[in-house]
Design a protein around this motif. Structure first.
Motif, mmCIF file in Angstrom:
data_model
loop_
_atom_site.group_PDB
_atom_site.id
_atom_site.type_symbol
_atom_site.label_atom_id
_atom_site.label_comp_id
_atom_site.label_asym_id
_atom_site.label_seq_id
_atom_site.Cartn_x
_atom_site.Cartn_y
_atom_site.Cartn_z
ATOM 1 N N UNK A 149 -16.413 -12.997 2.175
ATOM 2 C CA UNK A 149 -17.760 -13.540 2.245
ATOM 3 C C UNK A 149 -17.876 -14.741 3.159
ATOM 4 N N UNK A 150 -16.750 -15.416 3.412
ATOM 5 C CA UNK A 150 -16.767 -16.586 4.294
ATOM 6 C C UNK A 150 -16.248 -16.242 5.686
ATOM 7 N N UNK A 151 -15.217 -15.411 5.766
ATOM 8 C CA UNK A 151 -14.546 -15.168 7.048
ATOM 9 C C UNK A 151 -14.725 -13.747 7.572
ATOM 10 N N UNK A 152 -15.683 -12.974 7.053
ATOM 11 C CA UNK A 152 -16.046 -11.646 7.566
ATOM 12 C C UNK A 152 -15.015 -10.589 7.177
ATOM 13 N N UNK A 153 -15.322 -9.356 7.564
ATOM 14 C CA UNK A 153 -14.557 -8.178 7.152
ATOM 15 C C UNK A 153 -13.747 -7.653 8.329
ATOM 16 N N UNK A 154 -12.524 -7.188 8.055
ATOM 17 C CA UNK A 154 -11.668 -6.581 9.068
ATOM 18 C C UNK A 154 -11.004 -5.342 8.472
ATOM 19 N N UNK A 155 -10.324 -4.599 9.349
ATOM 20 C CA UNK A 155 -9.599 -3.413 8.886
ATOM 21 C C UNK A 155 -8.526 -3.778 7.869
ATOM 22 N N UNK A 156 -7.785 -4.853 8.139
ATOM 23 C CA UNK A 156 -6.701 -5.234 7.242
ATOM 24 C C UNK A 156 -7.227 -5.636 5.874
ATOM 25 N N UNK A 157 -8.391 -6.252 5.821
ATOM 26 C CA UNK A 157 -8.939 -6.667 4.531
ATOM 27 C C UNK A 157 -9.465 -5.464 3.743
ATOM 28 N N UNK A 158 -9.987 -4.462 4.441
ATOM 29 C CA UNK A 158 -10.349 -3.223 3.740
ATOM 30 C C UNK A 158 -9.089 -2.542 3.203
ATOM 31 N N UNK A 159 -8.027 -2.522 4.021
ATOM 32 C CA UNK A 159 -6.772 -1.937 3.552
ATOM 33 C C UNK A 159 -6.242 -2.685 2.330
ATOM 34 N N UNK A 160 -6.445 -4.021 2.304
ATOM 35 C CA UNK A 160 -6.010 -4.793 1.137
ATOM 36 C C UNK A 160 -6.796 -4.388 -0.108
ATOM 37 N N UNK A 161 -8.111 -4.155 0.036
ATOM 38 C CA UNK A 161 -8.909 -3.685 -1.101
ATOM 39 C C UNK A 161 -8.362 -2.356 -1.636
ATOM 40 N N UNK A 162 -8.106 -1.422 -0.721
ATOM 41 C CA UNK A 162 -7.599 -0.111 -1.132
ATOM 42 C C UNK A 162 -6.238 -0.259 -1.812
ATOM 43 N N UNK A 163 -5.381 -1.097 -1.229
ATOM 44 C CA UNK A 163 -4.046 -1.286 -1.786
ATOM 45 C C UNK A 163 -4.119 -1.888 -3.187
ATOM 46 N N UNK A 164 -5.000 -2.864 -3.369
ATOM 47 C CA UNK A 164 -5.136 -3.485 -4.689
ATOM 48 C C UNK A 164 -5.640 -2.481 -5.724
ATOM 49 N N UNK A 165 -6.572 -1.640 -5.321
ATOM 50 C CA UNK A 165 -7.041 -0.614 -6.236
ATOM 51 C C UNK A 165 -5.932 0.350 -6.629
ATOM 52 N N UNK A 166 -5.072 0.697 -5.663
ATOM 53 C CA UNK A 166 -3.953 1.594 -5.973
ATOM 54 C C UNK A 166 -2.952 0.925 -6.916
ATOM 55 N N UNK A 167 -2.723 -0.371 -6.712
ATOM 56 C CA UNK A 167 -1.811 -1.089 -7.609
ATOM 57 C C UNK A 167 -2.367 -1.102 -9.033
ATOM 58 N N UNK A 168 -3.683 -1.356 -9.178
ATOM 59 C CA UNK A 168 -4.295 -1.344 -10.512
ATOM 60 C C UNK A 168 -4.179 0.037 -11.151
ATOM 61 N N UNK A 169 -4.410 1.082 -10.359
ATOM 62 C CA UNK A 169 -4.271 2.442 -10.897
ATOM 63 C C UNK A 169 -2.828 2.725 -11.302
ATOM 64 N N UNK A 170 -1.856 2.236 -10.493
ATOM 65 C CA UNK A 170 -0.456 2.435 -10.839
ATOM 66 C C UNK A 170 -0.071 1.746 -12.133
ATOM 67 N N UNK A 171 -0.615 0.548 -12.353
ATOM 68 C CA UNK A 171 -0.336 -0.156 -13.612
ATOM 69 C C UNK A 171 -0.934 0.591 -14.813
ATOM 70 N N UNK A 172 -2.149 1.113 -14.631
ATOM 71 C CA UNK A 172 -2.755 1.900 -15.710
ATOM 72 C C UNK A 172 -1.933 3.154 -16.010
ATOM 73 N N UNK A 173 -1.368 3.759 -14.960
ATOM 74 C CA UNK A 173 -0.539 4.946 -15.169
ATOM 75 C C UNK A 173 0.771 4.596 -15.879
#
Length: 514
Positions: free
Chosen positions: A348-372
């Motif tokens: 929200x302060x420093x704008x959006x990039x490809x790497x930051x979208x990849x970080x969102x996806x990666x974090x979601x996968x980590x949360x799903x892995x913990x639930x599994x």
């Protein structure tokens, strides 16, 4: 002898199909833009696999495999990217192994087979050629010797001389020879092109003869007596029981839960509750410093849980340890959610990039892995089940990402939250948006239209000119049918609707006397 006679036609048939695919690949790809041709070539490879494995038609569910493959190839029609091509290649490997009857069961085992397949690709054609030559020698077939080649040198040389003489004597032959452009033929012989042919041949041949390296079989055929041997050093096992036994794991879980509760409480206070940070610390710095280390923490926690609660172990059966693990993994999931919030504040302060979208996806996968992990413990499943579930989650996520236009998403977000559009935040990095490619055209157009209503700076005017040249280049590429994709088709429709001027209706001529 019978083995060779039956194998030789198979090799020849496969080589003919491979050579045909190499020719088609040269026509579709060499020096050409990549688009719908990637989907077409993948479909041709699948058809070739079925053609060289006619036994695949004997399966009662013969249409299930091609239907599943078609679903995996659909991202190529949306957009050709490294992700969509990777998914298509993995699906083709699974299809080829399944058609040849070599596909194993379970996501984890299939993933291992795909990895082994690509390790063997550079050597498959060479190895098969050497085996074919050895078989030919064993059964007395003639080898292509140097003398057999040299015997043609004199006839071909004299034939070329005679042909040149006939051309000098006969104007018709001379006209035919003049049509042969030797320099044009020599231009076709390029090292880069030959390397491309060899690369395609190696890849296509691996699909036509899907074989895995033999060392994978040796690993599975270990002597079970070796695994059943008693420990050489019993003192070492005593130390391991003390350091990593039930009592140690119980104490570790108690300490870990207390530490993670402290971190979760701080996040709840500052991120969720909005409490004032200490002097000199901004929310952006707080968010940026914590996002990625917390993900590493969650991964380490997952590794500890898998090591401590092995299926069938004493610790896995203890109710107190299981409850502590559930609480700890739940806190890890909260840490991942906090990491996502941190990253959202930072973007929200420093704008959006490809790497930051990849970080969102990666974090979601980590949360799903913990639930599994919780599901694996609660259901009493094996680690292989956990690996397969995580691979399935990863595959579905990557498949869905193929249909998301991340360039347009980044461009739209950065334009909508820029200082120029909202009066707050940071100025738009329009040069970065231009580097995103044609997908950023609509967002840049909105930005330029807004700037035209204000006193636009010289940099913006310069970018507008570059935007027009970029569109001209893009339209030039899209004139080639090979570059077609569904995403490009939608973008061209937008450009046509924006660029087509609305012509005024001609005025009706006034009649005399009126």
């Amino acid at each position: 002898m019978t083995l060779f006679l039956s194998a030789a036609p198979s090799y020849c048939r496969r080589f003919g199909v491979a050579a045909l695919l190499v020719v088609l690949a040269d026509f579709l790809f060499y020096g050409q833009p990549a688009g719908i041709t990637v989907f077409l070539f993948a479909t041709l490879i699948a058809a070739a696999v079925v053609a060289v494995h006619p036994a695949a038609f004997s399966d009662g569910r013969v249409w299930l495999k091609p239907a599943a493959l078609l679903v995996a190839l659909l991202p190529l029609t949306e957009n050709v990217s490294a992700l969509s091509v990777s998914i298509a290649l993995a699906a083709l490997v699974v299809f080829a192994l399944s058609s040849s009857g070599r596909l194993r069961h379970g996501m984890a085992r299939i993933a291992g087979q795909v990895a082994l397949f690509w390790l063997a690709v550079p050597f498959r054609f060479i190895r098969d050629f050497i085996r074919w030559r050895r078989t030919a020698r064993r059964f007395g077939r003639r080898r292509v010797r140097l003398a057999a080649v040299a015997v043609w040198v004199m006839p071909l040389t004299l034939g070329a001389v005679f042909l040149a003489l006939f051309g000098a004597a006969n104007p018709v032959i001379d006209y035919w020879l003049s049509l042969i452009d030797l320099m044009k033929l020599l231009d076709l012989i390029q090292l880069a092109r030959i390397a491309f042919w060899l690369f395609v041949l190696a890849v296509v041949w691996a699909f036509l003869r899907p074989r895995l390296p033999r060392f994978s079989k040796r690993v599975s055929r270990q002597n079970p007596a070796l695994a059943a041997q008693p420990a050489i050093n019993p003192q070492r096992h005593v130390i391991e029981d003390i350091l990593f036994g039930k009592a140690a794991i119980l104490r570790a879980l108690l300490v870990f839960n207390i530490l993670f509760a402290l971190q979760t409480g701080l996040d709840a206070t500052y991120l969720w509750g909005g409490a004032a940070l200490p002097d000199g610390l901004s929310y952006a710095a707080y968010a940026h410093r914590g996002a990625y280390p917390l993900i590493v923490t969650a991964l380490l926690a997952a590794g500890f849980v898998l090591a401590a609660l092995r299926p069938g172990s004493e610790t896995s059966a203890d109710p107190l340890i299981r409850r502590l693990v559930y609480a700890w993994v739940a806190q890890n999931i909260m840490l991942v959610v906090s990491s996502i919030l941190r990253l959202d504040l930072y973007i929200g302060i420093y704008a959006l990039t490809y790497w930051r979208i990849a970080a969102f996806v990666w974090m979601g996968l980590v949360a799903a892995g913990l639930a599994l992990i919780i599901a694996r413990i609660a259901l009493g499943k094996s680690n292989e089940w956990l690996s397969s579930a995580n691979l399935l989650t990863l595959s579905l996520t990557l498949y869905g990402c193929c249909f998301i236009n991340f360039a347009a998403m980044i461009a739209n977000y950065n334009v909508d939250h820029s200082l120029e559009m909202t009066g707050q935040g940071i100025p738009l990095d329009a040069w970065y948006l231009r580097s995103l490619g044609p997908g950023a055209f609509p967002a840049l157009d909105r930005f330029f239209d807004h700037q035209d209503k204000t006193a636009a700076a010289g940099t913006v005017r310069e970018l507008e000119g570059l935007r027009d040249s970029d569109e001209d280049w893009y339209r030039g590429v899209q004139r080639d049918w090979r570059a077609w994709s569904f995403r490009d088709w939608r973008l061209l429709r937008y450009l046509d609707s924006k660029g087509s001027p609305v012509l005024p209706q001609p005025a009706q001529p006034s009649l005399p006397g009126r």
